[in-house]
Design an enzyme around this catalytic site. Structure first.
Site, PDB file in Angstrom:
ATOM      1  CG  HIS A   1      -0.135   0.278   2.513  1.00  0.00           C
ATOM      2  ND1 HIS A   1       0.502  -0.707   3.183  1.00  0.00           N
ATOM      3  CD2 HIS A   1       0.103   1.418   3.202  1.00  0.00           C
ATOM      4  CE1 HIS A   1       1.100  -0.210   4.252  1.00  0.00           C
ATOM      5  NE2 HIS A   1       0.881   1.092   4.285  1.00  0.00           N
TER       6      HIS A   1
HETATM    7  C1  UD1 Z   1      -1.525   5.841   5.665  1.00  0.00           C
HETATM    8  C2  UD1 Z   1      -0.161   6.303   6.170  1.00  0.00           C
HETATM    9  C3  UD1 Z   1       0.853   5.200   6.022  1.00  0.00           C
HETATM   10  C4  UD1 Z   1       0.377   3.930   6.671  1.00  0.00           C
HETATM   11  C5  UD1 Z   1      -1.003   3.561   6.181  1.00  0.00           C
HETATM   12  C6  UD1 Z   1      -1.505   2.390   6.948  1.00  0.00           C
HETATM   13  C7  UD1 Z   1       0.265   8.691   5.810  1.00  0.00           C
HETATM   14  C8  UD1 Z   1       1.043   9.685   5.037  1.00  0.00           C
HETATM   15  N1  UD1 Z   1       0.318   7.437   5.377  1.00  0.00           N
HETATM   16  O1  UD1 Z   1      -1.422   5.579   4.288  1.00  0.00           O
HETATM   17  O2  UD1 Z   1       2.054   5.591   6.644  1.00  0.00           O
HETATM   18  O3  UD1 Z   1       1.289   2.905   6.347  1.00  0.00           O
HETATM   19  O4  UD1 Z   1      -1.899   4.665   6.382  1.00  0.00           O
HETATM   20  O5  UD1 Z   1      -2.499   1.699   6.285  1.00  0.00           O
HETATM   21  O6  UD1 Z   1      -0.376   9.041   6.768  1.00  0.00           O
HETATM   22  N2  UD1 Z   1      -8.831   4.900   2.105  1.00  0.00           N
HETATM   23  C9  UD1 Z   1     -10.095   4.352   2.120  1.00  0.00           C
HETATM   24  N3  UD1 Z   1     -10.549   3.858   3.312  1.00  0.00           N
HETATM   25  C10 UD1 Z   1      -9.790   3.878   4.447  1.00  0.00           C
HETATM   26  C11 UD1 Z   1      -8.505   4.413   4.386  1.00  0.00           C
HETATM   27  C12 UD1 Z   1      -8.029   4.943   3.207  1.00  0.00           C
HETATM   28  O7  UD1 Z   1     -10.804   4.324   1.123  1.00  0.00           O
HETATM   29  O8  UD1 Z   1     -10.263   3.430   5.485  1.00  0.00           O
HETATM   30  C13 UD1 Z   1      -8.357   5.538   0.852  1.00  0.00           C
HETATM   31  C14 UD1 Z   1      -8.323   7.055   1.023  1.00  0.00           C
HETATM   32  O9  UD1 Z   1      -9.539   7.658   0.712  1.00  0.00           O
HETATM   33  C15 UD1 Z   1      -7.236   7.449   0.063  1.00  0.00           C
HETATM   34  C16 UD1 Z   1      -6.273   6.261   0.110  1.00  0.00           C
HETATM   35  O10 UD1 Z   1      -7.007   5.160   0.612  1.00  0.00           O
HETATM   36  O11 UD1 Z   1      -7.738   7.565  -1.235  1.00  0.00           O
HETATM   37  C17 UD1 Z   1      -5.068   6.539   0.992  1.00  0.00           C
HETATM   38  O12 UD1 Z   1      -5.454   6.816   2.336  1.00  0.00           O
HETATM   39  P1  UD1 Z   1      -4.525   7.689   3.317  1.00  0.00           P
HETATM   40  O13 UD1 Z   1      -5.053   7.610   4.682  1.00  0.00           O
HETATM   41  O14 UD1 Z   1      -4.296   9.052   2.751  1.00  0.00           O
HETATM   42  O15 UD1 Z   1      -3.117   7.003   3.250  1.00  0.00           O
HETATM   43  P2  UD1 Z   1      -2.713   5.476   3.373  1.00  0.00           P
HETATM   44  O16 UD1 Z   1      -2.226   5.011   2.048  1.00  0.00           O
HETATM   45  O17 UD1 Z   1      -3.798   4.721   4.033  1.00  0.00           O
HETATM   46  N1  UDP Z   2      -3.364  -5.680   9.040  1.00  0.00           N
HETATM   47  C1  UDP Z   2      -4.619  -6.223   9.233  1.00  0.00           C
HETATM   48  N2  UDP Z   2      -5.357  -6.592   8.143  1.00  0.00           N
HETATM   49  C2  UDP Z   2      -4.885  -6.480   6.868  1.00  0.00           C
HETATM   50  C3  UDP Z   2      -3.590  -5.925   6.685  1.00  0.00           C
HETATM   51  C4  UDP Z   2      -2.865  -5.520   7.779  1.00  0.00           C
HETATM   52  O1  UDP Z   2      -5.051  -6.407  10.378  1.00  0.00           O
HETATM   53  O2  UDP Z   2      -5.599  -6.844   5.933  1.00  0.00           O
HETATM   54  C5  UDP Z   2      -2.611  -5.215  10.231  1.00  0.00           C
HETATM   55  C6  UDP Z   2      -1.248  -5.838  10.414  1.00  0.00           C
HETATM   56  O3  UDP Z   2      -1.350  -6.996  11.199  1.00  0.00           O
HETATM   57  C7  UDP Z   2      -0.475  -4.736  11.129  1.00  0.00           C
HETATM   58  C8  UDP Z   2      -1.118  -3.463  10.621  1.00  0.00           C
HETATM   59  O4  UDP Z   2      -2.362  -3.831  10.049  1.00  0.00           O
HETATM   60  O5  UDP Z   2      -0.675  -4.793  12.530  1.00  0.00           O
HETATM   61  C9  UDP Z   2      -0.237  -2.827   9.594  1.00  0.00           C
HETATM   62  O6  UDP Z   2      -0.932  -1.814   8.945  1.00  0.00           O
HETATM   63  P1  UDP Z   2      -0.520  -1.251   7.528  1.00  0.00           P
HETATM   64  O7  UDP Z   2       0.189  -2.283   6.755  1.00  0.00           O
HETATM   65  O8  UDP Z   2      -1.762  -0.675   6.951  1.00  0.00           O
HETATM   66  O9  UDP Z   2       0.402  -0.015   7.901  1.00  0.00           O
HETATM   67  P2  UDP Z   2       1.960   0.189   8.227  1.00  0.00           P
HETATM   68  O10 UDP Z   2       2.325  -0.723   9.345  1.00  0.00           O
HETATM   69  O11 UDP Z   2       2.730  -0.060   6.980  1.00  0.00           O
HETATM   70  O12 UDP Z   2       2.036   1.620   8.594  1.00  0.00           O
END
Ligand code: UD1
Ligand code: UDP
Length: 384
Positions: A220
């Site tokens: 992601h």
């Molecule tokens: C964010 C964090 C990243 C973390 C990740 C965990 C920042 C800069 N990045 O990235 O460090 O690893 O979360 O998962 O804060 N979206 C949905 N539903 C959700 C969440 C997101 O549809 O519940 C969509 C948003 O609308 C957007 C995209 O996913 O279009 C990215 O979401 P965003 O929260 O900006 O960043 P992440 O890629 O989730």
């Molecule tokens: N995770 C989860 N379901 C999923 C993918 C990830 O529960 O389908 C959990 C995973 O076990 C870990 C956390 O989400 O604890 C990691 O989140 P993510 O990869 O979104 O973010 P990052 O750690 O890279 O910031």
């Protein structure tokens, strides 16, 4: 423990702790600490910034981790489409709440925009900030997380470091005061909940999987999935490896990744990668079960790299760097970037690894240690 505090606030701060969650990994990280605060009756409140909002990325975690609803939840944050507007909305929203509560201690964890916004709001109000997962560095300035974590560390008062390597990184930036070696709360979370997983998760049966006879994939990161070449390269590499081993790949896809696949017109192309099975993002218990029983995990997630090392599952990281370099040193993880040949080579090397490395992130007592410090800070404000 003797804690020195710079009491900068002209307004009296209240003897309670504020905690902030907002993204999937932050809910996981804070869950054991919220449980500790409740058990130990430490006055606290929880703010949810609303950065993550889909039920599979948010409410599923409150349910699986047996958490009460947050005391405050910001509205409308997800409508913001850029880093700046998202961060600004959360900064404003968190500030409003902090102005009402003025807690003497405010805890943020990790490196997402949620944490930067929250820390900045607290800093401006002279509230003592504790940063959990301080000192992690990838040294990759392309990553939004790298800017965030550097800024958060430099505006925090208490730095909770995972291990000696994190402390070394902080020292290199001149941060040596109020640094605590606590380990990482992900150990507390994953150990606490793995027991529940064994009882409750049905996912292997539902997906018709045998332990150790499938691969797991998560991706992601902005640098990976927002670039068509990287997205294609990493998925192709995992498909090639899976085809070579005749193993299915389970891919709980993050909403960002699904959006990009759609925008890049890659839906049909992905369907042809016949070993990869795309599923919804999973709740924590299902995911832990999928991870702990996998033969190998391909990931660009920080948390998943850590959890793989803890559960002794070899990992191939779809990045050229990692903040969790201990996992590389221990032989639990290998970097492969998004290049199909490198992914194939790393997969082949990691799949036969002996799973005997020690856990490099602490012993599961991190949340207790942070709760002790929170109690001490509260003590300073209750007495004054
Ligand atoms: C964010 C964090 C990243 C973390 C990740 C965990 C920042 C800069 N990045 O990235 O460090 O690893 O979360 O998962 O804060 N979206 C949905 N539903 C959700 C969440 C997101 O549809 O519940 C969509 C948003 O609308 C957007 C995209 O996913 O279009 C990215 O979401 P965003 O929260 O900006 O960043 P992440 O890629 O989730
Ligand atoms: N995770 C989860 N379901 C999923 C993918 C990830 O529960 O389908 C959990 C995973 O076990 C870990 C956390 O989400 O604890 C990691 O989140 P993510 O990869 O979104 O973010 P990052 O750690 O890279 O910031």
């Amino acid at each position: 423990m003797q804690i020195q505090l710079n009491k900068l606030s002209e307004k009296p701060l209240s003897p309670e702790v504020g905690l902030v969650v907002g993204t999937r990994p932050s809910i996981v990280m804070f869950a054991p600490l919220i449980h500790k605060m409740r058990e130990r009756k430490i006055p606290h409140f929880v703010i949810h910034t609303g950065q993550h909002f889909s039920p599979s990325m948010d409410s599923a975690f409150f349910q699986d981790l047996e958490l009460p609803q947050p005391d405050y939840k910001l509205e409308g944050v997800s409508e913001n489409k850029t880093h700046g507007s998202q961060t600004a909305a959360m900064l404003q929203g968190v500030e409003k709440i902090l102005l009402q509560r003025l807690p003497c201690f405010f805890l943020v964890g990790g490196d997402a925009n949620t944490n930067l916004a929250a820390a900045l709001a607290a800093r401006k109000l002279h509230i003592n900030i504790g940063h959990i997962e301080a000192g992690e560095r990838s040294f990759d300035k392309r990553m939004p997380e790298e800017h965030n974590r550097i800024m958060i560390d430099h505006i925090s008062d208490f730095l909770f470091a995972t291990n000696e390597n994190s402390i070394k990184n902080l020292k290199n930036e001149g941060l040596t005061s109020h640094v605590f070696l606590t380990g990482n709360p992900i150990v507390d979370a994953t150990l606490r909940h793995y027991e529940l997983t064994k009882k409750n998760a049905e996912i292997l049966r539902e997906l018709n999987l045998e332990p150790n006879r499938y691969l797991l994939l998560t991706t992601h990161r902005e640098e990976n999935v927002d670039t068509v070449a990287n997205l294609r390269g990493s998925l192709q590499g995992v498909q090639d490896f899976a085809a070579q081993k005749s193993l299915p790949v389970i891919f709980p896809a993050h909403p960002r990744t699904l959006k990009r696949i759609d925008e890049f017109g890659l839906n049909d192309w992905l369907k042809d990668l016949d070993h990869i099975k795309v599923i919804e993002p999973q709740g924590y218990l299902n995911f832990l079960e999928l991870l702990a029983s996998a033969k190998l995990v391909f990931t660009d997630s920080g948390g998943v790299q850590q959890e793989a090392a803890i559960h002794k599952v070899p990992a191939v990281t779809l990045r050229d760097n990692t903040e969790w370099i201990e996992t590389l040193d221990l032989g639990a993880n290998q970097l492969a970037g998004c290049n199909p040949e490198r992914i194939l080579a790393s997969g082949n090397e990691m799949i036969s690894k002996e799973r005997n490395w020690p856990t490099p992130f602490g012993d599961g007592s991190t949340s207790d240690q942070i709760a002790d410090i929170a109690n001490e800070v509260i003590g300073h404000y209750s007495a004054s």
